[in-house]
Design a protein around this motif. Structure first.
Motif, PDB file in Angstrom:
ATOM      1  N   THR A  55     -12.919 -12.424  20.380  1.00  0.00           N
ATOM      2  CA  THR A  55     -11.804 -11.789  20.221  1.00  0.00           C
ATOM      3  C   THR A  55     -11.417 -11.351  18.666  1.00  0.00           C
ATOM      4  O   THR A  55     -11.701 -12.273  17.978  1.00  0.00           O
ATOM      5  CB  THR A  55     -10.791 -12.472  20.550  1.00  0.00           C
ATOM      6  OG1 THR A  55     -11.011 -12.720  22.242  1.00  0.00           O
ATOM      7  CG2 THR A  55      -9.308 -11.864  20.591  1.00  0.00           C
ATOM      8  N   VAL A  56     -11.082 -10.455  18.587  1.00  0.00           N
ATOM      9  CA  VAL A  56     -10.730  -9.752  16.856  1.00  0.00           C
ATOM     10  C   VAL A  56      -9.247  -9.247  17.033  1.00  0.00           C
ATOM     11  O   VAL A  56      -9.014  -8.480  17.933  1.00  0.00           O
ATOM     12  CB  VAL A  56     -11.618  -8.654  16.550  1.00  0.00           C
ATOM     13  CG1 VAL A  56     -11.240  -8.221  15.217  1.00  0.00           C
ATOM     14  CG2 VAL A  56     -13.357  -8.965  16.737  1.00  0.00           C
ATOM     15  N   SER A  57      -8.562  -9.973  16.379  1.00  0.00           N
ATOM     16  CA  SER A  57      -7.095  -9.905  16.127  1.00  0.00           C
ATOM     17  C   SER A  57      -6.616  -9.310  14.749  1.00  0.00           C
ATOM     18  O   SER A  57      -7.004  -9.831  13.753  1.00  0.00           O
ATOM     19  CB  SER A  57      -6.269 -11.010  16.664  1.00  0.00           C
ATOM     20  OG  SER A  57      -4.880 -11.129  16.258  1.00  0.00           O
ATOM     21  N   PHE A  58      -5.858  -8.314  14.653  1.00  0.00           N
ATOM     22  CA  PHE A  58      -4.967  -8.153  13.659  1.00  0.00           C
ATOM     23  C   PHE A  58      -3.740  -8.501  13.762  1.00  0.00           C
ATOM     24  O   PHE A  58      -2.823  -7.973  14.493  1.00  0.00           O
ATOM     25  CB  PHE A  58      -5.005  -6.491  13.363  1.00  0.00           C
ATOM     26  CG  PHE A  58      -6.511  -5.970  13.040  1.00  0.00           C
ATOM     27  CD1 PHE A  58      -6.878  -5.743  11.968  1.00  0.00           C
ATOM     28  CD2 PHE A  58      -7.043  -5.260  14.036  1.00  0.00           C
ATOM     29  CE1 PHE A  58      -8.230  -5.006  11.938  1.00  0.00           C
ATOM     30  CE2 PHE A  58      -8.271  -4.685  14.260  1.00  0.00           C
ATOM     31  CZ  PHE A  58      -9.064  -4.536  12.901  1.00  0.00           C
ATOM     32  N   ALA A  59      -3.341  -9.597  13.011  1.00  0.00           N
ATOM     33  CA  ALA A  59      -2.168 -10.473  13.465  1.00  0.00           C
ATOM     34  C   ALA A  59      -0.757  -9.736  13.013  1.00  0.00           C
ATOM     35  O   ALA A  59      -0.079  -9.257  13.753  1.00  0.00           O
ATOM     36  CB  ALA A  59      -1.993 -11.599  12.701  1.00  0.00           C
ATOM     37  N   HIS A  60      -0.570  -9.439  11.752  1.00  0.00           N
ATOM     38  CA  HIS A  60       0.733  -9.014  11.195  1.00  0.00           C
ATOM     39  C   HIS A  60       0.708  -7.499  10.685  1.00  0.00           C
ATOM     40  O   HIS A  60       0.793  -7.184   9.511  1.00  0.00           O
ATOM     41  CB  HIS A  60       1.426  -9.961  10.196  1.00  0.00           C
ATOM     42  CG  HIS A  60       2.724  -9.672  10.087  1.00  0.00           C
ATOM     43  ND1 HIS A  60       3.533  -8.752  10.729  1.00  0.00           N
ATOM     44  CD2 HIS A  60       3.656 -10.542   9.495  1.00  0.00           C
ATOM     45  CE1 HIS A  60       4.813  -8.920  10.280  1.00  0.00           C
ATOM     46  NE2 HIS A  60       4.941 -10.051   9.738  1.00  0.00           N
TER      47      HIS A  60
END
Length: 321
Positions: free
Chosen positions: A73-78
């Motif tokens: 899983t790859v996430s761009f948080a903010h």
């Protein structure tokens, strides 16, 4: 504080193409190999101006990295804070209201307050909870040597030592009792417990926010983190002599309590103080003095803001400590 303006080698890029993702959570992408294996989360942009994580995450997506086993899983948080970047104030978009990396407790997530950070943390809560292993990619306001940050569990130390030996990230900030100023993402839920049901959860502080070297290191650490758990083939590395590992135990997180906060001299991080030596004055809140000999300061604030962290006070951990 008198600090030189940073060199802006790496700047934000438009991330709108990554918004949809494939998980129902904006800016979150998941790839299941269909084969048994761990679920690894690569998380970028917990703070809006820490651009190196964006470079590493977009590298994974743009080059089509897919797990051989398990799930990635790859996430761009903010992204909301990230999009608030201004060239003339490149440090101002770290957060909008709350520090997204201090609100990962049930008290905050289930509480009554609202902010862009709490909204996003609540969206990401199932994403973080689902991961067996987490790499949260960060950077620093000053150009200091990169370092790991992690709860003081053997599983974290083992992974950081192995990956750091490849990427020459040989400094470790160990948190035996948490940060003392809130709950970071890597301590959410089971990742904050010592029992065997939790996996590895590390922060990689990859260097100064806007340097190309920090972005390059973030990408290398990300690929080596995935290789450590078998999701990708191990990248080739030039042979390098073993470097001495430096480990520091977090003793105290000092907060800025008054507008009169001042360090006794400009600090960038890794300066040392003797027992009782004055580190900062904080107006009516009093003095901050070293609690031990060889007290090493990490992450001194570039611009004191009341209610935010001022500095971490640490002590070196000896090789047999």
């Amino acid at each position: 504080m008198n600090h030189a303006a940073p060199v802006l080698e790496v700047l934000p890029r438009n991330l709108s193409a990554y918004r949809a993702g494939n998980t129902g959570v904006p800016y979150v992408h998941r790839f299941d190999s269909g084969r048994p294996g761990p679920h690894v989360l690569i998380n970028a942009l917990t703070h809006g101006n820490e651009i190196c994580g964006m470079v590493a995450a977009t590298h994974l997506l743009d080059t089509g990295v897919r797990p051989k086993i398990g799930t990635l899983t790859v996430s761009f948080a903010h992204v909301e804070a990230y999009e608030a970047f201004r060239h003339d104030e490149p440090f101002a978009n770290r957060q909008l209201v709350h520090n997204l990396n201090r609100i990962w407790s049930d008290e905050w997530l289930d509480g009554p307050e609202h902010s862009p950070e709490l909204r996003r943390a609540r969206e990401l809560r199932p994403v973080v909870a689902a991961a067996d292993h987490i790499l949260d990619i960060h950077s620093t306001s000053q150009a200091v040597a990169p370092f790991w940050v992690y709860p003081g569990f053997e599983r974290n130390a083992r992974a950081a030592l192995a990956i750091g030996a490849l990427d020459r990230v040989t400094t470790h900030l160990v948190m035996p009792a948490g940060l003392g100023s809130g709950t970071p993402l890597i301590q959410h839920g089971r990742h904050g417990r010592a029992d065997g049901g939790a996996g590895v959860a590390l922060v990689a502080e990859c260097g100064q926010h806007f340097l190309q070297a920090s972005a390059d290191l973030a990408t290398a650490v990300t690929l080596d983190f995935l290789a450590y758990f078998g999701l990708v083939d191990a990248p080739s590395h030039a042979a390098a002599p073993a470097a001495r590992q430096r480990r520091f135990q977090l003793l105290q997180t000092c907060m800025v309590r008054t507008p009169d906060f001042r360090f006794v001299r400009p600090l960038v991080g890794f300066e040392t103080f003797a027992l009782g030596e004055l580190i900062a004055n904080d107006g009516d809140a009093g003095e901050i003095r070293a609690p031990c000999d060889d007290c090493t300061v990490l992450m001194p604030t570039r611009q004191p803001i009341v209610g935010r962290e001022a500095v971490y006070l640490t002590r070196p951990i000896l090789a047999n400590g």
